[in-house]
Design an enzyme around this catalytic site. Structure first.
Site, PDB file in Angstrom:
ATOM      1  N   HIS A 299      41.028  36.881  39.977  1.00 39.74           N
ATOM      2  CA  HIS A 299      40.317  37.516  38.865  1.00 39.74           C
ATOM      3  C   HIS A 299      39.508  38.753  39.290  1.00 39.74           C
ATOM      4  O   HIS A 299      39.153  38.909  40.415  1.00 39.74           O
ATOM      5  CB  HIS A 299      39.061  36.468  38.442  1.00 39.74           C
ATOM      6  CG  HIS A 299      39.788  35.211  37.628  1.00 39.74           C
ATOM      7  ND1 HIS A 299      38.927  34.457  36.916  1.00 39.74           N
ATOM      8  CD2 HIS A 299      40.755  34.548  37.455  1.00 39.74           C
ATOM      9  CE1 HIS A 299      39.625  33.271  36.438  1.00 39.74           C
ATOM     10  NE2 HIS A 299      40.679  33.606  36.677  1.00 39.74           N
TER      11      HIS A 299
ATOM     12  N   GLU B 217      36.510  39.653  39.086  1.00 34.82           N
ATOM     13  CA  GLU B 217      35.148  39.496  39.970  1.00 34.82           C
ATOM     14  C   GLU B 217      35.655  39.304  41.210  1.00 34.82           C
ATOM     15  O   GLU B 217      34.955  39.777  42.316  1.00 34.82           O
ATOM     16  CB  GLU B 217      34.264  38.636  39.374  1.00 34.82           C
ATOM     17  CG  GLU B 217      34.278  38.874  37.870  1.00 34.82           C
ATOM     18  CD  GLU B 217      35.063  38.300  36.782  1.00 34.82           C
ATOM     19  OE1 GLU B 217      34.516  37.791  35.650  1.00 34.82           O
ATOM     20  OE2 GLU B 217      36.269  38.247  36.911  1.00 34.82           O
TER      21      GLU B 217
ATOM     22  N   CYS C  42      33.539  33.727  34.435  1.00 31.02           N
ATOM     23  CA  CYS C  42      34.025  32.146  34.521  1.00 31.02           C
ATOM     24  C   CYS C  42      33.190  31.257  35.626  1.00 31.02           C
ATOM     25  O   CYS C  42      32.611  31.898  36.396  1.00 31.02           O
ATOM     26  CB  CYS C  42      35.665  31.904  34.510  1.00 31.02           C
ATOM     27  SG  CYS C  42      35.919  32.098  36.318  1.00 31.02           S
TER      28      CYS C  42
ATOM     29  N   CYS D 177      34.202  32.421  39.223  1.00 32.14           N
ATOM     30  CA  CYS D 177      33.510  33.406  39.520  1.00 32.14           C
ATOM     31  C   CYS D 177      32.200  33.575  39.671  1.00 32.14           C
ATOM     32  O   CYS D 177      31.586  34.194  40.485  1.00 32.14           O
ATOM     33  CB  CYS D 177      34.079  34.742  38.440  1.00 32.14           C
ATOM     34  SG  CYS D 177      35.876  35.305  38.473  1.00 32.14           S
TER      35      CYS D 177
END
Length: 187
Positions: free
Chosen positions: A60, A62, A90, A93
């Site tokens: 992801h 992040e 999410c 993260c």
């Protein structure tokens, strides 16, 4: 009267940089989420989702930005940094954000189904964890939300068309952005 000076330290400006990363993800067939990490008014990390490219569920925006920032800082602690991300983090993260001790998280659009910065849950300020982040949501929200909506509308259309899309030149391109010479699968 002179034009106003662009504030290079504003949330709006840094979210614009995260949006650039999200557009890169979009163009690559990835869910369009972008992130930048700022320290002392300077961007020290830039990333976008690369789950499909890397075949890695943890890739992801992040997570990739946190790894870059730790390299720049030379430590796993990012206590004096701000993370700008186009979509609310999410749970995965958010856990990494708390563990790296990011001071502040600024996000564009909320994720009511899985957002972990206050929408579905709030891991960034969970009472029993040893670190809590300041949170600012809704920065350039309309742009962030529109990019996601456009991406998922294209995904649904591609699903109906056998998982490929036509480029301007008429070439069939799978939704993950890879070009092939194969005809589209029957729908």
């Amino acid at each position: 009267m002179s034009e106003p000076v662009i504030d290079l330290h504003s949330d709006d400006y840094f979210m614009g940089e995260a949006l650039r990363q999200a557009r890169t993800a979009f163009d690559a067939g990835e869910v369009p989420v972008g992130a930048v990490i700022v320290r002392d008014g300077r961007i020290i990390a830039r990333a976008h989702n690369q789950v499909e490219l890397l075949k890695d569920a943890t890739a992801h925006a992040e997570m990739l930005a946190l790894t870059q920032a730790q390299e720049v800082v030379g430590d796993w602690r990012l206590t004096d940094c701000t993370l700008y991300v186009t979509k609310e983090p999410c749970p995965m993260c958010a856990g990494a954000i708390v563990h790296t001790r990011i001071a502040r998280v600024v996000f564009g659009t909320a994720d009511p189904k899985a957002g972990a910065a206050g929408s579905a849950m709030n891991l960034l300020q969970f009472p029993s964890l040893n670190h809590k982040c300041d949170i600012t949501g809704g920065v350039r929200e309309a742009e962030c939300k529109m990019l996601l909506q456009e991406f998922f509308a294209a995904q649904r259309l591609a699903d109906k068309q056998g998982r490929t899309q036509k480029t301007d030149s008429g070439e069939d391109v799978p939704i993950n952005g890879e070009r092939t010479g194969l005809p589209p699968r029957p729908g």
